[in-house]
Design a protein around this motif. Structure first.
Motif, short mmCIF file in Angstrom:
data_model
loop_
_atom_site.label_atom_id
_atom_site.label_comp_id
_atom_site.label_asym_id
_atom_site.label_seq_id
_atom_site.Cartn_x
_atom_site.Cartn_y
_atom_site.Cartn_z
N SER A 29 0.82 -1.22 0.00
CA SER A 29 0.00 0.00 0.00
C SER A 29 0.85 1.26 0.00
O SER A 29 2.04 1.24 0.33
CB SER A 29 -0.92 0.00 1.22
N ARG A 30 0.20 2.36 -0.40
CA ARG A 30 0.82 3.69 -0.39
C ARG A 30 2.11 3.74 -1.20
O ARG A 30 3.17 4.15 -0.72
CB ARG A 30 1.05 4.17 1.05
N ASN A 31 2.01 3.29 -2.45
CA ASN A 31 3.10 3.39 -3.41
C ASN A 31 2.56 4.07 -4.67
O ASN A 31 1.54 4.77 -4.62
CB ASN A 31 3.70 2.02 -3.70
N GLN A 32 3.23 3.87 -5.81
CA GLN A 32 2.82 4.49 -7.07
C GLN A 32 2.57 3.42 -8.13
O GLN A 32 2.83 3.62 -9.31
CB GLN A 32 3.93 5.45 -7.56
N LEU A 33 2.05 2.28 -7.73
CA LEU A 33 1.92 1.13 -8.62
C LEU A 33 0.76 1.29 -9.60
O LEU A 33 -0.34 1.69 -9.23
CB LEU A 33 1.72 -0.14 -7.79
N THR A 34 1.03 0.89 -10.87
CA THR A 34 0.01 0.88 -11.92
C THR A 34 -0.21 -0.56 -12.40
O THR A 34 0.57 -1.47 -12.08
CB THR A 34 0.42 1.78 -13.10
N ASP A 35 -1.24 -0.78 -13.21
CA ASP A 35 -1.64 -2.13 -13.62
C ASP A 35 -0.50 -2.94 -14.24
O ASP A 35 -0.26 -4.09 -13.88
CB ASP A 35 -2.80 -2.05 -14.62
N ARG A 47 -2.85 -14.87 3.04
CA ARG A 47 -4.14 -14.55 3.65
C ARG A 47 -4.52 -13.08 3.49
O ARG A 47 -5.70 -12.75 3.44
CB ARG A 47 -4.11 -14.88 5.15
N LEU A 48 -3.53 -12.19 3.45
CA LEU A 48 -3.79 -10.75 3.38
C LEU A 48 -2.99 -10.14 2.24
O LEU A 48 -1.77 -10.31 2.16
CB LEU A 48 -3.40 -10.07 4.70
N LEU A 49 -3.68 -9.40 1.36
CA LEU A 49 -3.03 -8.66 0.27
C LEU A 49 -3.55 -7.23 0.31
O LEU A 49 -4.74 -6.98 0.12
CB LEU A 49 -3.33 -9.31 -1.08
N ASP A 50 -2.65 -6.29 0.56
CA ASP A 50 -3.01 -4.88 0.66
C ASP A 50 -2.35 -4.10 -0.48
O ASP A 50 -1.14 -3.95 -0.51
CB ASP A 50 -2.57 -4.31 2.01
N LEU A 51 -3.18 -3.62 -1.41
CA LEU A 51 -2.71 -2.82 -2.54
C LEU A 51 -3.38 -1.44 -2.53
O LEU A 51 -3.46 -0.77 -3.56
CB LEU A 51 -3.02 -3.53 -3.86
N SER A 52 -3.83 -1.01 -1.39
CA SER A 52 -4.55 0.26 -1.27
C SER A 52 -3.62 1.44 -1.53
O SER A 52 -2.40 1.33 -1.44
CB SER A 52 -5.17 0.39 0.11
N ASN A 53 -4.24 2.58 -1.88
CA ASN A 53 -3.51 3.83 -2.10
C ASN A 53 -2.41 3.68 -3.15
O ASN A 53 -1.26 4.02 -2.93
CB ASN A 53 -2.93 4.34 -0.78
N ASN A 54 -2.79 3.13 -4.31
CA ASN A 54 -1.91 3.05 -5.46
C ASN A 54 -2.65 3.65 -6.66
O ASN A 54 -3.53 4.49 -6.49
CB ASN A 54 -1.48 1.60 -5.71
N LYS A 55 -2.31 3.21 -7.88
CA LYS A 55 -2.91 3.79 -9.09
C LYS A 55 -3.48 2.69 -10.00
O LYS A 55 -3.45 2.79 -11.22
CB LYS A 55 -1.86 4.61 -9.86
N LEU A 56 -4.00 1.64 -9.40
CA LEU A 56 -4.55 0.52 -10.16
C LEU A 56 -5.90 0.89 -10.77
O LEU A 56 -6.70 1.59 -10.16
CB LEU A 56 -4.72 -0.70 -9.26
N LEU A 95 -8.18 -2.93 -1.48
CA LEU A 95 -7.94 -2.23 -2.74
C LEU A 95 -8.46 -0.80 -2.71
O LEU A 95 -8.58 -0.16 -3.77
CB LEU A 95 -8.61 -2.99 -3.89
N ASN A 96 -8.77 -0.27 -1.55
CA ASN A 96 -9.32 1.07 -1.47
C ASN A 96 -8.33 2.13 -1.96
O ASN A 96 -7.12 1.90 -2.00
CB ASN A 96 -9.76 1.40 -0.04
N ASP A 97 -8.86 3.27 -2.37
CA ASP A 97 -8.06 4.42 -2.79
C ASP A 97 -7.16 4.09 -3.98
O ASP A 97 -5.97 4.36 -3.97
CB ASP A 97 -7.24 4.96 -1.62
N ASN A 98 -7.77 3.48 -5.01
CA ASN A 98 -7.12 3.30 -6.30
C ASN A 98 -7.97 4.00 -7.35
O ASN A 98 -8.73 4.92 -7.03
CB ASN A 98 -6.95 1.81 -6.60
#
Length: 660
Positions: A481-487, A504-513, A530-533
């Motif tokens: 989370s909280r990076n600059q990742l795109t698809d 069990r846990l995957l957090d990709l929130s606060n990116n640019k997906l 996946l919030n805040d994408n």
């Protein structure tokens, strides 16, 4: 399934305002997350607010009264996010407030407050450039570290006598201070942390303002001289750190004047000729430079120091094991060492960080510590923390070998600071490493790694633009989370079948997906954040890759509709957050297809109509819009739009232990 009855109990001990989700935590206190825009007659005693609104708010009584009634009952508050200021008279109105924590607020640059009845006040990790504080008697801990404070913009005043002020800990580390002449007198102060500033000189007698000081940290400043009398009056001082300054000599008589001193750290200076034989008493630990370290008056090398650490491990466990086993807390973190002279006495030290922990059943307790990175030990600690403040480094096995030997024994590692890369094969060469955390590395933009034996991997809060990860069986939690990742720049691969992967846990929130099509299937995944994408659409069948999902957070994206079949296969889904998207239809048919669903949040969309009668089963909590919120099937009223949301579910405990 979690029961909702705890949320109904109004005189609650701890509440976090969040969207969505209500949950009950298994601790010794009644803790729960309340719906942010519900109105209660009595506020919770513990309140956490993370403000994500684009326009910064002022935290004042009007803001708090918009959240809940009877705010005078609040005992602890933690805030973060978009707050540009604190109401000057706020603490005067909150008569029961004892603990206030405000961190990670980029908009907060200026502060003018009175400590009132507060005992603990934390304004660390903000952008504070100017602070004006009026001290009252009750304040015990003040943390202003990691800001941008300069001498001319730090004002301290009080109407109390120095003996009446109860302040025990003052942390001003990681600022831009050049002197301490202007500080108030705190006669009861025990811990003064001034490391990582720009202090060049301390006038003799200046520290007499703190006659009961036990710990003084002046490390990583620009001090070039220690005059006679600089420590006069510090008869209780136990721990002194003046490492990594510009000293080329120090008068031994200055050290002899500190009769209670047990630990002294001088390394990282330019002291070549220290007159050790003129010392009048032996200290527990004396570190002069890389070649001169003394333990109880005896010069030791790395092997002997490692032996000492092993001995203290056993003593430490024997001393506090009974206390620990009686504790109801799941984690106790201590920064201390037991003295060899009196094993029952614990002193703060920079030598090690001890962590005693149990698992969820309370059956396991491990002893872990962090060694000083710049010394050379024969055996690395099992838990290693590295903050690189030097020029950019590449984190590889060679870098770690330069810190300590036998790095293969490391179980946990946390890194931050100036690292621009992580070696692809690093985790392969650390066969016992289970937990790796790498945060706040602004120069880290690209990572290619294999997880190997890792169970927990956290690369959140960096500037990552590209990630390539090969998954092994053991990994259970991944936080990006909280990076600059795109698809196109999130690549996940594995040679293992999806059923064998334990994630069990995957957090990709606060990116640019914008979509989920390219993500790897994880059949055992329970929580997907996946919030805040910028996700606009999820194709039907995509989420079938995660058949055991329990929690799915898609809030604050750009979803326009919910196509039929979007949630097909999610038979275990309990918590679904679709709030703050661009949906215009709630689609009861889709909700009915989720037979295990208990919590659904769709507030903040464009849904104007909803036919509750079309639902096949009642949810614990269902939020559609301001007019349609249901708890256990009963419709409840809402007065206003929530002012804040957060994905955080806990108030953090202090990361260090103070000497009293």
């Amino acid at each position: 399934m979690m029961n909702f009855f705890s949320i109904i109990v109004i005189p609650a001990v701890y509440a976090t305002f969040t969207a969505p989700t209500i949950y009950v935590k298994k601790t010794n206190e009644a803790e729960f997350t309340a719906i942010s825009d519900m109105e209660y007659e009595t506020c919770p005693t513990v309140l956490e607010i993370h403000n994500l609104k684009e326009n910064s708010d002022i935290l004042d009584m009007a803001f708090l009264e918009g959240l809940c009634k009877s705010v005078i009952n609040i005992q602890r508050i933690r805030i973060s996010g978009n707050f540009q200021g604190i109401g000057e008279g706020l603490f005067d109105h909150l008569l029961k407030l004892e603990n206030f924590q405000a961190t990670d607020m980029d908009s907060l640059t200026e502060l003018s407050i009175s400590s009132s009845n507060l005992k603990h006040l934390d304004f660390s990790r903000n952008h504070l450039e100017k602070v004006d504080i009026e001290f009252k008697d009750d304040l015990v801990h003040l943390n202003l570290s990691r800001n941008f404070l300069e001498v001319q913009n730090l004002y301290m005043n009080t109407m109390s006598h120095p003996l009446s002020l109860q302040l025990r800990t003052l942390d001003l580390s990681y600022n831009r201070l050049t002197k301490i002449d202007f500080f108030l007198s705190f006669w009861n102060l025990r811990n003064l942390l001034l490391n990582n500033n720009k202090i060049e000189h301390i006038k003799p007698g200046m520290l007499q303002k703190y006659p009961n000081l036990l710990v003084l940290n002046l490390a990583r400043n620009k001090i070039h001289e220690m005059e006679n009398g600089v420590f006069i009056g510090l008869t209780q001082l136990v721990n002194l750190d003046i490492s990594h300054n510009n000293l080329n000599d120090i008068n031994v008589q200055i050290i002899n004047s500190l009769r209670s001193l047990e630990e002294l750290n001088l390394e990282g200076n330019i002291i070549d000729n220290f007159k050790y034989n003129e010392l009048e008493h032996d200290m527990e630990i004396l570190k002069i430079n890389e070649n001169d370290t003394y333990l109880h008056g005896k010069k030791i090398d790395g092997e002997k120091l490692a032996t000492f650490i092993n001995v203290t491990r056993k003593i430490f466990v024997e001393v506090i094991s009974d206390l620990f086993l009686r504790s109801k807390s799941e984690n106790i973190k201590l920064i201390c060492y037991p003295t060899m002279k009196s094993p029952t006495i614990l002193h703060i030290t920079t030598l090690m960080v001890a962590t005693i922990a149990t698992d969820s059943f309370g059956k396991r307790h491990d002893f872990e510590f962090t060694a000083i990175g710049e010394r050379d030990y024969h055996h690395c600690p099992t838990a290693l923390e590295i903050e690189n403040t030097k020029t950019d480094e590449f984190l590889d096995i060679e870098y770690l070998d330069g810190l300590c030997k036998n790095v293969v024994g490391v179980l946990r590692m946390r890194v931050s600071g100036n690292f621009y890369g992580i070696a692809e094969s690093l985790f392969n060469k650390l066969p016992r490493l289970e937990d790796f955390q790498g945060n706040d590395m602004v120069n880290l933009t690209d990572v290619t790694i294999g997880t190997w034996n890792l169970k927990f991997l956290d690369l959140s809060r960096n500037n990552l633009e590209k990630v390539s990860i090969e998954f092994m069986d053991e990994l259970m939690s991944l936080n990006l989370s909280r990076n600059q990742l795109t698809d196109d720049n999130v690549m996940m691969t594995s040679m293992r079948p999806p059923l064998s992967l334990k994630l069990r846990l995957l957090d990709l929130s606060n990116n640019k997906l914008t979509k989920l099509d390219t993500l790897y299937p994880f059949w055992n995944l329970k929580k997907f954040i996946l919030n805040d994408n910028q996700i606009t659409n999820i194709k039907p069948g995509i989420l079938q890759r995660y058949p055991n999902l329990v929690t799915l957070n898609l809030s604050r994206n750009k979803l326009l509709n919910l196509p039929d079949g979007m949630f097909t296969g999610l038979i275990h889904l309990v918590n679904l957050d679709l709030s703050y998207n661009q949906l215009s239809d709630a689609k009861t048919k889709i909700i009915n297809s989720l037979r295990s669903l208990e919590f659904l949040d769709m507030i903040g969309n464009d849904i104007t109509e909803f036919e509750y009668e079309e639902l096949d089963h009642h949810l614990e909590v269902l939020r559609i819009n301001e007019q349609h919120t249901y708890i256990h099937g009963k419709r409840v009223a809402i007065n206003k739009e929530p002012k804040k949301t957060t994905t955080s579910t806990e108030m953090s405990s202090p990361s260090f232990t103070y000497m009293e």
